[in-house]
Design a protein around this motif. Structure first.
Motif, short mmCIF file in Angstrom:
data_model
loop_
_atom_site.label_atom_id
_atom_site.label_comp_id
_atom_site.label_asym_id
_atom_site.label_seq_id
_atom_site.Cartn_x
_atom_site.Cartn_y
_atom_site.Cartn_z
N ASP A 171 0.79 -1.09 0.05
CA ASP A 171 0.07 0.02 0.10
C ASP A 171 0.88 1.28 0.23
O ASP A 171 1.84 1.45 0.57
N PRO A 172 0.56 2.37 -0.72
CA PRO A 172 1.37 3.55 -0.61
C PRO A 172 1.22 4.27 0.60
O PRO A 172 0.11 4.17 1.37
N ASP A 173 2.24 4.92 0.89
CA ASP A 173 2.24 5.69 2.26
C ASP A 173 1.14 6.81 2.24
O ASP A 173 1.12 7.78 1.11
N PRO A 174 0.20 6.98 3.26
CA PRO A 174 -0.91 7.95 3.10
C PRO A 174 -0.47 9.32 3.08
O PRO A 174 -1.00 10.35 2.64
N ARG A 175 0.80 9.40 3.60
CA ARG A 175 1.60 10.79 3.53
C ARG A 175 1.66 11.36 2.07
O ARG A 175 1.80 12.57 1.81
N LEU A 176 1.62 10.43 1.11
CA LEU A 176 1.91 10.80 -0.31
C LEU A 176 0.83 10.78 -1.13
O LEU A 176 0.80 11.29 -2.17
N THR A 177 -0.43 10.17 -0.61
CA THR A 177 -1.46 10.03 -1.43
C THR A 177 -2.56 11.17 -0.84
O THR A 177 -3.43 11.65 -1.68
N GLY A 178 -2.48 11.62 0.29
CA GLY A 178 -3.43 12.54 0.89
C GLY A 178 -2.77 13.95 0.50
O GLY A 178 -2.60 14.77 1.50
N THR A 179 -2.83 14.43 -0.79
CA THR A 179 -2.73 15.49 -1.39
C THR A 179 -3.63 16.61 -1.38
O THR A 179 -4.98 15.92 -1.57
N THR A 180 -3.42 17.81 -1.29
CA THR A 180 -4.71 18.81 -1.81
C THR A 180 -4.18 19.54 -2.75
O THR A 180 -2.97 20.10 -2.90
N GLU A 181 -5.09 20.24 -3.66
CA GLU A 181 -4.90 21.10 -4.64
C GLU A 181 -4.23 22.46 -4.33
O GLU A 181 -5.08 22.98 -3.35
N PRO A 182 -3.53 22.94 -4.71
CA PRO A 182 -2.81 24.39 -4.28
C PRO A 182 -4.10 25.42 -4.72
O PRO A 182 -4.73 25.24 -5.75
N ASP A 183 -3.84 26.39 -4.17
CA ASP A 183 -4.62 27.63 -4.35
C ASP A 183 -3.71 28.37 -5.43
O ASP A 183 -2.79 29.07 -5.16
N LEU A 184 -4.19 28.46 -6.65
CA LEU A 184 -3.48 29.16 -7.65
C LEU A 184 -4.18 30.57 -8.05
O LEU A 184 -3.72 31.13 -9.29
N THR A 185 -4.95 31.04 -7.23
CA THR A 185 -5.74 32.26 -7.77
C THR A 185 -4.93 33.55 -7.48
O THR A 185 -5.11 34.65 -8.17
N ASP A 186 -3.93 33.50 -6.80
CA ASP A 186 -3.08 34.91 -6.62
C ASP A 186 -2.14 35.09 -7.96
O ASP A 186 -1.57 34.32 -8.45
#
Length: 186
Positions: A171-186
């Motif tokens: 199983d992949p390490d959850p620290r590598l799969t639990g990503t969040t999309e960055p805020d690119l609005t600025d």
């Protein structure tokens, strides 16, 4: 700092020196010096979806890879800077003299192109080495050196394939799969 702003030249030079010292100390297998480049050692191996976190886990990772490739070395191809990282493209090389996980030693050499992101925090401390590479490239080179006409090498090939397959189901390490999309609005 904005993702569009680069740190001052002296910061980039200090980061670069730390990263080059890190590479040099790894080749010399001076683990104390290598680990001193981090306040808390942390490696992320993206191809395997593994994390080695903390002094003990990273030392074990070093030990395992140097048993497999005692002559491990590298050639730097390029070094780049980003607002929060030094990015290094390099060739990793070594001769497979010991087990690599469940893959028995083949005696073959590999030369694999990789990229490592050395990520720094807001206090300019190295917090992560994140390495990207293609595992199949390494495996193909390690198996290519086996003589498929020799029964002993055919047996080794079978054990290597079985070993690689047994490691593929982790199983992949959850620290590598639990990503969040960055805020690119600025």
């Amino acid at each position: 700092m904005s993702r569009f702003e680069m740190p001052a030249e002296e910061v980039l030079r200090a980061r670069e020196k730390l990263v080059l010292d890190h590479f040099h100390d790894e080749v010399r297998q001076d683990w104390d010096a290598t680990l001193s480049t981090f306040p808390h050692p942390h490696y992320e191996l993206i191809a395997q979806m593994l994390v080695h976190d903390g002094d003990r886990e990273v030392r074990d990772y070093y030990q395992d890879t140097r048993v497999a490739f005692p002559d491990q070395d590298h050639e730097i191809i390029a070094l780049r800077h980003s607002p929060d990282a030094v990015i290094v493209e390099f060739w990793l090389m070594g001769t497979h003299h010991g087990p690599l996980g469940r893959i028995p030693a083949t005696g073959s050499r590999h030369r694999t192109r990789m990229t490592a992101y050395f990520i720094f925090d807001e206090d300019e401390k190295l917090v992560t080495e994140r390495v990207y590479f293609d595992q199949l490239t390494i495996l193909k080179q390690l198996l290519a050196g086996l003589d498929k006409r020799k029964p002993a090498d055919l047996m080794k090939l079978g054990r290597a394939v079985a070993g690689a397959l047994s490691m593929a189901g982790a199983d992949p390490d959850p620290r590598l799969t639990g990503t969040t999309e960055p805020d690119l609005t600025d």
